[in-house]
Design a protein around this motif. Structure first.
Motif, PDB file in Angstrom:
ATOM      1  N   GLU A 307      58.984 -22.533  53.315  1.00  0.00           N
ATOM      2  CA  GLU A 307      59.845 -22.111  54.432  1.00  0.00           C
ATOM      3  C   GLU A 307      59.069 -21.296  55.461  1.00  0.00           C
ATOM      4  O   GLU A 307      58.225 -20.470  55.122  1.00  0.00           O
ATOM      5  CB  GLU A 307      61.005 -21.286  53.859  1.00  0.00           C
ATOM      6  CG  GLU A 307      62.060 -20.879  54.873  1.00  0.00           C
ATOM      7  CD  GLU A 307      63.186 -20.108  54.212  1.00  0.00           C
ATOM      8  OE1 GLU A 307      64.068 -20.740  53.599  1.00  0.00           O
ATOM      9  OE2 GLU A 307      63.185 -18.858  54.302  1.00  0.00           O
ATOM     10  N   TRP A 308      59.413 -21.553  56.728  1.00  0.00           N
ATOM     11  CA  TRP A 308      58.954 -20.723  57.847  1.00  0.00           C
ATOM     12  C   TRP A 308      60.168 -20.108  58.519  1.00  0.00           C
ATOM     13  O   TRP A 308      61.217 -20.749  58.651  1.00  0.00           O
ATOM     14  CB  TRP A 308      58.197 -21.574  58.874  1.00  0.00           C
ATOM     15  CG  TRP A 308      58.037 -20.874  60.202  1.00  0.00           C
ATOM     16  CD1 TRP A 308      57.067 -19.989  60.554  1.00  0.00           C
ATOM     17  CD2 TRP A 308      58.920 -20.991  61.334  1.00  0.00           C
ATOM     18  NE1 TRP A 308      57.281 -19.551  61.841  1.00  0.00           N
ATOM     19  CE2 TRP A 308      58.413 -20.145  62.340  1.00  0.00           C
ATOM     20  CE3 TRP A 308      60.087 -21.716  61.582  1.00  0.00           C
ATOM     21  CZ2 TRP A 308      59.021 -20.012  63.582  1.00  0.00           C
ATOM     22  CZ3 TRP A 308      60.698 -21.580  62.817  1.00  0.00           C
ATOM     23  CH2 TRP A 308      60.166 -20.744  63.811  1.00  0.00           C
ATOM     24  N   GLN A 309      60.031 -18.854  58.945  1.00  0.00           N
ATOM     25  CA  GLN A 309      61.121 -18.190  59.661  1.00  0.00           C
ATOM     26  C   GLN A 309      60.548 -17.358  60.794  1.00  0.00           C
ATOM     27  O   GLN A 309      59.607 -16.579  60.604  1.00  0.00           O
ATOM     28  CB  GLN A 309      61.921 -17.290  58.717  1.00  0.00           C
ATOM     29  CG  GLN A 309      63.138 -16.631  59.387  1.00  0.00           C
ATOM     30  CD  GLN A 309      64.029 -15.908  58.379  1.00  0.00           C
ATOM     31  OE1 GLN A 309      63.704 -15.812  57.201  1.00  0.00           O
ATOM     32  NE2 GLN A 309      65.151 -15.410  58.842  1.00  0.00           N
ATOM     33  N   GLY A 310      61.113 -17.526  61.971  1.00  0.00           N
ATOM     34  CA  GLY A 310      60.772 -16.689  63.116  1.00  0.00           C
ATOM     35  C   GLY A 310      61.896 -15.725  63.399  1.00  0.00           C
ATOM     36  O   GLY A 310      63.056 -16.118  63.491  1.00  0.00           O
ATOM     37  N   VAL A 311      61.567 -14.437  63.522  1.00  0.00           N
ATOM     38  CA  VAL A 311      62.553 -13.379  63.778  1.00  0.00           C
ATOM     39  C   VAL A 311      62.215 -12.763  65.124  1.00  0.00           C
ATOM     40  O   VAL A 311      61.073 -12.315  65.346  1.00  0.00           O
ATOM     41  CB  VAL A 311      62.536 -12.317  62.658  1.00  0.00           C
ATOM     42  CG1 VAL A 311      63.602 -11.248  62.929  1.00  0.00           C
ATOM     43  CG2 VAL A 311      62.758 -12.957  61.294  1.00  0.00           C
ATOM     44  N   TYR A 312      63.215 -12.686  66.018  1.00  0.00           N
ATOM     45  CA  TYR A 312      62.948 -12.328  67.406  1.00  0.00           C
ATOM     46  C   TYR A 312      63.882 -11.220  67.897  1.00  0.00           C
ATOM     47  O   TYR A 312      65.021 -11.107  67.445  1.00  0.00           O
ATOM     48  CB  TYR A 312      63.113 -13.562  68.300  1.00  0.00           C
ATOM     49  CG  TYR A 312      62.309 -14.746  67.819  1.00  0.00           C
ATOM     50  CD1 TYR A 312      60.929 -14.792  68.011  1.00  0.00           C
ATOM     51  CD2 TYR A 312      62.923 -15.805  67.150  1.00  0.00           C
ATOM     52  CE1 TYR A 312      60.184 -15.867  67.558  1.00  0.00           C
ATOM     53  CE2 TYR A 312      62.183 -16.882  66.689  1.00  0.00           C
ATOM     54  CZ  TYR A 312      60.817 -16.909  66.894  1.00  0.00           C
ATOM     55  OH  TYR A 312      60.086 -17.966  66.433  1.00  0.00           O
ATOM     56  N   MET A 313      63.355 -10.448  68.878  1.00  0.00           N
ATOM     57  CA  MET A 313      64.129  -9.363  69.468  1.00  0.00           C
ATOM     58  C   MET A 313      63.835  -9.283  70.959  1.00  0.00           C
ATOM     59  O   MET A 313      62.687  -9.521  71.393  1.00  0.00           O
ATOM     60  CB  MET A 313      63.749  -8.032  68.794  1.00  0.00           C
ATOM     61  CG  MET A 313      64.617  -6.840  69.188  1.00  0.00           C
ATOM     62  SD  MET A 313      63.976  -5.266  68.541  1.00  0.00           S
ATOM     63  CE  MET A 313      63.734  -5.663  66.808  1.00  0.00           C
ATOM     64  N   ASP A 314      64.828  -8.978  71.768  1.00  0.00           N
ATOM     65  CA  ASP A 314      64.619  -8.797  73.205  1.00  0.00           C
ATOM     66  C   ASP A 314      63.771  -7.551  73.465  1.00  0.00           C
ATOM     67  O   ASP A 314      63.829  -6.568  72.717  1.00  0.00           O
ATOM     68  CB  ASP A 314      65.962  -8.649  73.924  1.00  0.00           C
ATOM     69  CG  ASP A 314      66.738  -9.953  73.969  1.00  0.00           C
ATOM     70  OD1 ASP A 314      66.119 -11.018  73.801  1.00  0.00           O
ATOM     71  OD2 ASP A 314      67.973  -9.896  74.159  1.00  0.00           O
ATOM     72  N   SER A 315      63.034  -7.575  74.555  1.00  0.00           N
ATOM     73  CA  SER A 315      62.174  -6.437  74.910  1.00  0.00           C
ATOM     74  C   SER A 315      62.988  -5.165  75.130  1.00  0.00           C
ATOM     75  O   SER A 315      62.566  -4.065  74.727  1.00  0.00           O
ATOM     76  CB  SER A 315      61.362  -6.764  76.163  1.00  0.00           C
ATOM     77  OG  SER A 315      60.480  -7.832  75.932  1.00  0.00           O
ATOM     78  N   ASP A 316      64.160  -5.296  75.768  1.00  0.00           N
ATOM     79  CA  ASP A 316      64.984  -4.107  76.022  1.00  0.00           C
ATOM     80  C   ASP A 316      65.439  -3.460  74.720  1.00  0.00           C
ATOM     81  O   ASP A 316      65.420  -2.228  74.583  1.00  0.00           O
ATOM     82  CB  ASP A 316      66.207  -4.478  76.868  1.00  0.00           C
ATOM     83  CG  ASP A 316      65.851  -4.825  78.299  1.00  0.00           C
ATOM     84  OD1 ASP A 316      64.716  -4.502  78.725  1.00  0.00           O
ATOM     85  OD2 ASP A 316      66.689  -5.435  78.990  1.00  0.00           O
ATOM     86  N   ASP A 317      65.846  -4.269  73.744  1.00  0.00           N
ATOM     87  CA  ASP A 317      66.273  -3.715  72.457  1.00  0.00           C
ATOM     88  C   ASP A 317      65.078  -3.121  71.705  1.00  0.00           C
ATOM     89  O   ASP A 317      65.197  -2.072  71.061  1.00  0.00           O
ATOM     90  CB  ASP A 317      66.937  -4.806  71.610  1.00  0.00           C
ATOM     91  CG  ASP A 317      68.192  -5.349  72.262  1.00  0.00           C
ATOM     92  OD1 ASP A 317      69.060  -4.537  72.633  1.00  0.00           O
ATOM     93  OD2 ASP A 317      68.296  -6.575  72.410  1.00  0.00           O
ATOM     94  N   TYR A 318      63.943  -3.758  71.792  1.00  0.00           N
ATOM     95  CA  TYR A 318      62.719  -3.237  71.178  1.00  0.00           C
ATOM     96  C   TYR A 318      62.375  -1.868  71.761  1.00  0.00           C
ATOM     97  O   TYR A 318      62.056  -0.922  71.012  1.00  0.00           O
ATOM     98  CB  TYR A 318      61.596  -4.233  71.415  1.00  0.00           C
ATOM     99  CG  TYR A 318      60.212  -3.752  71.051  1.00  0.00           C
ATOM    100  CD1 TYR A 318      59.796  -3.707  69.721  1.00  0.00           C
ATOM    101  CD2 TYR A 318      59.307  -3.371  72.047  1.00  0.00           C
ATOM    102  CE1 TYR A 318      58.511  -3.281  69.387  1.00  0.00           C
ATOM    103  CE2 TYR A 318      58.026  -2.957  71.728  1.00  0.00           C
ATOM    104  CZ  TYR A 318      57.636  -2.898  70.398  1.00  0.00           C
ATOM    105  OH  TYR A 318      56.369  -2.474  70.081  1.00  0.00           O
ATOM    106  N   ASN A 319      62.453  -1.733  73.085  1.00  0.00           N
ATOM    107  CA  ASN A 319      62.118  -0.465  73.739  1.00  0.00           C
ATOM    108  C   ASN A 319      63.156   0.626  73.476  1.00  0.00           C
ATOM    109  O   ASN A 319      62.859   1.812  73.658  1.00  0.00           O
ATOM    110  CB  ASN A 319      61.945  -0.682  75.240  1.00  0.00           C
ATOM    111  CG  ASN A 319      60.693  -1.486  75.563  1.00  0.00           C
ATOM    112  OD1 ASN A 319      59.665  -1.352  74.897  1.00  0.00           O
ATOM    113  ND2 ASN A 319      60.776  -2.337  76.588  1.00  0.00           N
ATOM    114  N   ARG A 320      64.348   0.230  73.054  1.00  0.00           N
ATOM    115  CA  ARG A 320      65.372   1.208  72.665  1.00  0.00           C
ATOM    116  C   ARG A 320      65.278   1.564  71.177  1.00  0.00           C
ATOM    117  O   ARG A 320      66.161   2.197  70.629  1.00  0.00           O
ATOM    118  CB  ARG A 320      66.766   0.670  72.983  1.00  0.00           C
ATOM    119  CG  ARG A 320      67.122   0.695  74.468  1.00  0.00           C
ATOM    120  CD  ARG A 320      68.614   0.489  74.676  1.00  0.00           C
ATOM    121  NE  ARG A 320      69.013  -0.875  74.365  1.00  0.00           N
ATOM    122  CZ  ARG A 320      69.167  -1.841  75.279  1.00  0.00           C
ATOM    123  NH1 ARG A 320      68.908  -1.574  76.561  1.00  0.00           N
ATOM    124  NH2 ARG A 320      69.544  -3.050  74.932  1.00  0.00           N
TER     125      ARG A 320
END
Length: 350
Positions: A307-320
């Motif tokens: 299995e491969w899984q990509g987990v992603y987050m928006d830059s604004d949420d990351y910076n918060r």
């Protein structure tokens, strides 16, 4: 006589390549077991997923599960069951008693008392049995939403009835008594001093489908205390459908602090089952993920997942300093906001 709802559940399990084995000790006493182990690694040093904490160091025990279950049919109406599980977060010397209860059946009603599984999700009853589902892990967006709490100590009543030749309904109200639940999230140990748990589960099932609704109300105090006594209402809705060689699942979870959902599709080709999953978390753990994998059924009781899984987050949420699916904010340690995760998982039952 087996009810339609039980027959339908077994049929759906067959679509998901689920096989449960048991060792018959006597005519009315059996022992069974299950387990999972993996080799897994991400490309991000921030620990990923509650209680698994997968990072950029190759991990051989982040997903390790081993469980034993004993079932005793005392009379035709009365039975007892106990399940002991070494969960991913447990040491081998300190497994968790996941359930231990007595059940009494009278006509269409089943009364249960003891330690019972919280019936919020489609896979709640077999959450730790990796052989029972297609993926390496249940989608974290939904199944990590209650921080890995899976059981309560209390009472339940289950009413099962057939409303037609091909449709069954199950209604299960439940009530849990006061208890402390402690969990570790990264470096922090948090205790939830739970005053009560009360809820209901509703299932409608047919030969190749199941629809599940769950509701749970709980009152608790967090220790260390961050706010006064809290109340939480959790709602879940899920469905699975298995036409021909396909198997589709979708679930949504919502409460006072978050909303999460996923959609999964799988196709059986002999012993191989390729699958795709897309999930999103909003508010408290805002993020998204895509999972692609293939399951290979080596035998009826052993399977292997790649299995491969990509987990992603928006830059604004990351910076918060949002955590997303990480255990701590990736921003806090200067890591990237996204992660690529690779897993080779072995599951078995006996």
């Amino acid at each position: 006589m087996m009810k339609l709802s039980q027959i339908f559940t077994l049929i759906l399990f067959s679509f998901t390549s689920t096989s449960f084995a048991a060792i018959e000790i006597t005519d009315n006493f059996s022992v069974s077991g299950f387990g999972s182990t993996s080799i897994t690694k991400s490309d991000n040093s921030t620990p990923l997923f509650v209680h698994r904490e997968i990072s950029d160091e190759t991990c051989y025990d982040c997903d390790t599960i081993f469980g034993l279950q004993a079932d005793w049919l005392i009379t035709d109406e009365l039975n007892a069951s106990i399940q002991l599980v070494k969960r991913p977060q447990d040491n081998w010397s300190d497994p968790e008693l996941e359930w231990a209860y007595l059940a009494y059946q009278y006509d269409d009603l089943t009364f249960e008392g003891g330690r019972l599984r919280i019936p919020l999700f489609l896979a709640s009853q077999y959450y730790y049995v990796g052989q029972a589902y297609t993926w390496s892990r249940p989608p974290q967006e939904v199944y990590d939403s209650i921080l890995g709490f899976t059981f309560y100590d209390g009472l339940s009543v289950r009413w099962e009835t057939d409303i037609s030749d091909d449709t069954a309904v199950t209604v299960s109200p439940y009530y849990g008594f006061e208890r402390d639940n402690t969990t570790e999230i990264g470096p922090d140990k948090i205790t939830f001093d739970t005053d009560l748990v009360a809820g209901i589960a509703l299932d409608v099932s047919g030969f190749n489908y199941r629809v599940h609704f769950g509701f749970m109300h709980t009152q608790f105090e967090m220790i260390p205390r961050t706010e006064p006594f809290s109340k939480l209402n959790i709602y879940t809705l899920g469905a699975e459908y298995a036409p021909d060689n396909w198997h589709f699942m979708a679930e949504i979870q919502a409460d006072n602090t978050q909303a999460n959902w996923y959609l999964s599709g799988a196709y059986h080709i002999g012993e191989f089952t390729p699958y795709l999953v897309y999930g999103e978390s909003h508010h408290r753990r805002k993020s998204s993920s895509i999972t692609a994998g293939v399951r290979y059924d080596i035998t009826y009781s052993i399977s292997l997942n790649a299995e491969w899984q990509g987990v992603y987050m928006d830059s604004d949420d990351y910076n918060r300093f949002n955590t997303g699916q990480f255990v701590i904010p990736a921003k806090a340690i200067g890591e990237d906001k996204d992660a690529q995760l690779y897993t080779l998982m072995l599951n078995f039952v006996f």
